[in-house]
Motif scaffolding. Structure first.
Motif, short mmCIF file in Angstrom:
data_model
loop_
_atom_site.label_atom_id
_atom_site.label_comp_id
_atom_site.label_asym_id
_atom_site.label_seq_id
_atom_site.Cartn_x
_atom_site.Cartn_y
_atom_site.Cartn_z
N ILE A 74 38.84 50.80 -1.16
CA ILE A 74 39.85 51.03 -0.13
C ILE A 74 41.22 51.24 -0.76
CG2 ILE A 74 41.10 49.93 1.78
CD1 ILE A 74 38.57 48.68 2.68
N VAL A 75 41.57 50.36 -1.69
CA VAL A 75 42.87 50.46 -2.35
C VAL A 75 42.98 51.78 -3.11
CG1 VAL A 75 44.38 49.44 -4.10
CG2 VAL A 75 43.12 47.96 -2.52
N ILE A 94 51.44 45.02 6.45
CA ILE A 94 50.93 45.17 7.82
C ILE A 94 49.57 44.47 7.96
CG2 ILE A 94 50.04 46.85 9.47
CD1 ILE A 94 52.23 48.77 8.48
N ALA A 95 48.72 44.61 6.94
CA ALA A 95 47.41 43.94 6.97
C ALA A 95 47.59 42.43 7.10
CB ALA A 95 46.62 44.28 5.71
N GLY A 96 48.57 41.88 6.38
CA GLY A 96 48.82 40.45 6.46
C GLY A 96 49.23 40.03 7.86
N VAL A 97 50.07 40.83 8.50
CA VAL A 97 50.50 40.53 9.87
C VAL A 97 49.31 40.56 10.82
CG1 VAL A 97 51.92 41.30 11.81
CG2 VAL A 97 52.84 41.38 9.48
N TRP A 265 49.49 52.48 9.11
CA TRP A 265 48.92 51.48 10.02
C TRP A 265 47.40 51.50 9.99
CZ3 TRP A 265 51.34 47.68 12.79
CH2 TRP A 265 52.74 47.71 12.77
N ILE A 266 46.83 52.69 9.85
CA ILE A 266 45.36 52.78 9.75
C ILE A 266 44.87 52.07 8.50
CG2 ILE A 266 43.44 54.39 9.40
CD1 ILE A 266 44.96 56.39 11.15
N VAL A 267 45.56 52.32 7.38
CA VAL A 267 45.18 51.65 6.13
C VAL A 267 45.36 50.14 6.27
CG1 VAL A 267 45.78 51.35 3.70
CG2 VAL A 267 45.68 53.65 4.68
N GLY A 268 46.47 49.73 6.88
CA GLY A 268 46.72 48.30 7.06
C GLY A 268 45.64 47.63 7.90
N ALA A 269 45.25 48.28 8.99
CA ALA A 269 44.20 47.72 9.85
C ALA A 269 42.86 47.67 9.11
CB ALA A 269 44.07 48.56 11.12
N THR A 270 42.59 48.70 8.32
CA THR A 270 41.35 48.73 7.54
C THR A 270 41.30 47.57 6.55
OG1 THR A 270 41.25 51.13 7.74
CG2 THR A 270 39.92 50.11 6.01
N ILE A 271 42.39 47.40 5.81
CA ILE A 271 42.46 46.30 4.84
C ILE A 271 42.29 44.96 5.55
CG2 ILE A 271 43.97 45.07 3.23
CD1 ILE A 271 45.18 47.78 2.49
N ALA A 272 42.94 44.81 6.69
CA ALA A 272 42.88 43.55 7.43
C ALA A 272 41.44 43.21 7.84
CB ALA A 272 43.78 43.60 8.66
N GLY A 313 51.98 41.91 -0.60
CA GLY A 313 52.49 43.25 -0.37
C GLY A 313 54.00 43.33 -0.48
N LEU A 314 54.66 42.24 -0.14
CA LEU A 314 56.12 42.22 -0.14
C LEU A 314 56.71 42.28 -1.54
CD1 LEU A 314 58.02 42.08 2.31
CD2 LEU A 314 58.28 39.63 1.89
N ILE A 315 55.95 41.81 -2.55
CA ILE A 315 56.49 41.78 -3.91
C ILE A 315 55.68 42.64 -4.90
CG2 ILE A 315 57.57 39.52 -3.61
CD1 ILE A 315 55.20 38.27 -5.06
N GLY A 316 54.80 43.51 -4.38
CA GLY A 316 54.14 44.45 -5.27
C GLY A 316 52.73 44.10 -5.68
N GLY A 317 52.06 43.25 -4.93
CA GLY A 317 50.71 42.84 -5.31
C GLY A 317 49.62 43.52 -4.49
N LEU A 318 48.41 43.48 -5.01
CA LEU A 318 47.24 44.00 -4.30
C LEU A 318 46.89 43.08 -3.13
CD1 LEU A 318 44.85 44.93 -7.27
CD2 LEU A 318 46.25 46.48 -5.90
N PRO A 319 46.10 43.56 -2.18
CA PRO A 319 45.63 42.67 -1.11
C PRO A 319 44.71 41.59 -1.68
CG PRO A 319 44.58 44.83 -0.96
CD PRO A 319 45.66 44.95 -1.98
N VAL A 320 44.70 40.44 -1.02
CA VAL A 320 43.92 39.30 -1.50
C VAL A 320 42.86 38.92 -0.48
CG1 VAL A 320 45.86 38.40 -2.84
CG2 VAL A 320 45.51 37.58 -0.52
N THR A 321 41.80 38.32 -0.98
CA THR A 321 40.78 37.70 -0.14
C THR A 321 40.32 36.43 -0.86
OG1 THR A 321 38.79 38.66 -1.14
CG2 THR A 321 39.95 40.00 0.49
N GLN A 322 39.56 35.61 -0.17
CA GLN A 322 38.87 34.55 -0.89
C GLN A 322 37.73 35.19 -1.69
OE1 GLN A 322 36.32 30.56 0.08
NE2 GLN A 322 38.25 30.76 1.19
N VAL A 323 37.53 34.75 -2.93
CA VAL A 323 36.62 35.43 -3.85
C VAL A 323 35.55 34.45 -4.32
CG1 VAL A 323 36.47 36.86 -5.91
CG2 VAL A 323 38.59 36.80 -4.61
N ILE A 324 34.29 34.88 -4.21
CA ILE A 324 33.18 33.97 -4.52
C ILE A 324 33.07 33.68 -6.01
CG2 ILE A 324 31.49 35.84 -4.69
CD1 ILE A 324 30.97 32.25 -3.30
N VAL A 325 33.43 34.66 -6.87
CA VAL A 325 33.31 34.44 -8.31
C VAL A 325 34.21 33.28 -8.74
CG1 VAL A 325 33.67 35.44 -10.60
CG2 VAL A 325 32.69 36.83 -8.77
#
Length: 534
Positions: A74-75, A94-97, A265-272, A313-325
């Protein structure tokens, strides 16, 4: 004991676990950024935010958040489509919101509404995509992460065909040193996964990815000045700071002038949506691994992930999720509370400030080997075997999702998988709302049509088709005594059949339909039981 005391009372376990998670996360943050077509520094920022902001806000005692391989495709496509990294960062904000709003709306159950076959297909498709994307780096193809050849979206096979075409015609350059590094690195990672290695105590602390990164730096130095020397664009590049003050100057901020851009907004909703799904799946898996069997509040987790993506996103980072590894590494290393995740985030920050020159000596070939293993684990043969055993109803949407991702992009792949799953649901509804086999009909005996527990408007075609097969002069009994809900459209079909059945000398008897059976209580159609008796 209050929460604060509970958190800090386990530091003797959480601090060592945090170190292990940090050692696992460092190469993965860099590798996932590379796989996403983003600056390596953005992966480290996401790791820091996931380990600090999300860890403190989350209710997950053992979950660790950071940049996820599941979002790499996606990114990758979003950065290309939006044509600027700072515009993409706005989509992350936007995804965070959106995630925060989902948490407020208590949408923590959203994961249950996506077919597991499609979700597994999504993860497997991403794994194959990541695996194939690393082949240029593994074979020593001299390219940087900015290359259009390896970081465009779309059909991955066409991209690989173009790359090998350049190699065979001599247009592409192969670096022997990178091949040696990736080959040795891959051998080490495979060795680290063997059961006999896992029994050795030091392998739980010194993880395979860390060994690969250190080895890559050593070999880079050894190859310097020789025929196997690496090119500058074959190395990680992050800004070199003298301290926190300089670090602030290296941050990239979102382009808020694009706030009205619908594509953002479409990308933001997709990431969310995808990030929330991946997080909720990881939460479920992590809770199952927790020795204390604690349950993570999913709505709070969405709030925490929303806050994390907003900050990242506000400071230049990739989107985050909880990660199983990282979460499983935390559990295996003896972590007890979320302080281990927080400590790993602080260590990442310290690393960025103190040793950026060391990070800039890491070869992309080392990260490619790590990502090959990550991709393989997401799409390992056991997953395909499991889906095959579950039957065609699970295997088909699983495979369609994978093929769609590889030939087009992630969203199209998921959409195709969902479409197939929905068609299967409709087909099953077509087949299973009743029980009547016209082949077993005996002339003169009543025809019994047994309705199932829930009969919706989706069953109209099937019931209509069944009634049309009833022979002239038959006596039809529709038994709805076990039905919990019957849609008024179904009752209308029975009413029409009664009228037209008289022309064929067919009688209709309906049992068990009243106001409590209809999904619209009090509907005049609910009183058809008496009027339809013959």
């Amino acid at each position: 004991m209050d929460q604060k005391q509970g958190l800090f009372s386990q530091l003797k376990h959480d601090l060592p676990a945090g170190v292990v998670v940090f050692l696992v996360a460092l190469p993965l943050c860099l590798g996932i950024a590379v796989a996403s077509g983003a600056p390596p520094f953005s992966g480290l920022i996401a790791g820091i935010v996931g380990g600090t902001v999300v860890a403190l806000a989350s209710g997950s005692p053992l979950g660790v958040s950071g940049p996820a391989a599941g979002l790499a495709v996606i990114v990758l496509n979003a950065i290309i489509d939006l044509e600027a990294f700072d515009v993409f960062l706005l989509a992350v904000v936007i995804a965070g919101v959106i995630q925060f709003v989902l948490g407020i709306l208590k949408a923590g159950v959203i994961g249950y509404y996506f077919p597991s076959a499609v979700i597994k297909g999504m993860l497997a498709g991403i794994g194959i995509y990541i695996f194939l994307k690393q082949l240029p780096y593994v074979i020593g193809y001299a390219i940087g992460p900015e290359s259009d050849l390896t970081l465009t979206g779309g059909n991955i096979f066409i991209q690989l065909y173009n790359m090998f075409g350049e190699i065979t015609t001599g247009a592409g350059q192969i670096t022997l040193g990178a091949i040696v590094i990736s080959t040795i690195s891959l051998a080490i990672l495979i060795l680290w996964e063997q059961p006999f290695m896992k029994k050795l105590g030091f392998t739980s602390i010194i993880q395979g990815p860390l060994v690969v990164v250190v080895l890559g730096i050593v070999l880079y130095e050894v190859f310097q000045g020789g025929t196997m020397a690496l090119l500058p664009k074959q190395l990680v590049t992050i800004p070199v700071s003298e301290g926190i003050g300089d670090l602030v100057g290296f941050l990239t901020f979102p382009d808020f002038s694009q706030i009205t851009n619908p594509q953002v907004w479409i990308v933001g909703a997709t990431i969310a949506v995808v990030a929330s799904l991946e997080t909720l799946l990881c939460v479920e898996a992590t809770d199952k691994l927790d020795p204390q069997r604690r349950v993570t509040p999913t709505n709070r987790e969405l709030l925490a992930q929303g806050a994390g993506n907003f900050a990242s996103g506000l400071i230049g980072g990739l989107p985050v999720t909880q990660v199983i590894v990282r979460s499983s590494a935390n559990i295996q290393s003896g972590g007890k509370t979320k302080m281990s995740a927080f400590f790993h985030g602080i260590l990442l920050l310290v690393c960025v400030i103190t040793i950026p020159n060391v990070i800039n000596r890491i070869p992309y070939a080392s990260l490619a080997a790590i990502l090959l293993v990550v991709g393989f684990k997401l799409a390992k043969p056991a997953v395909f075997k499991q889906m095959y055993k579950l039957g065609w109803s699970q295997l088909i949407p699983f495979l369609v999702t994978i093929i769609g991702i590889l030939l087009t992009d992630l969203l199209v792949g998921i959409g195709l998988g969902l479409a197939v799953a929905i068609v299967q649901i409709l087909w099953n509804n077509y087949k299973l709302p009743y029980h009547f086999d016209p082949k077993t009909y005996v002339a003169g005996e009543p025809i019994l049509i047994q309705l199932s527990e829930d009969v919706s408007f989706l069953n109209k075609a099937a019931i209509q088709n069944t009634l049309e097969t009833v022979p002239n002069g038959a006596h039809v009994i529709v038994d709805a005594t076990n039905a919990r809900t019957v849609h008024p459209d179904i009752l209308e079909i029975f009413e029409n059949f009664k009228y037209h059945g008289n022309l064929r000398n067919v009688t209709l008897e309906v049992k068990g339909i009243d106001d409590t059976t209809s999904i619209f209580k009090g509907s005049p159609l609910g009183g058809l039981r008496e009027s339809m008796r013959v």
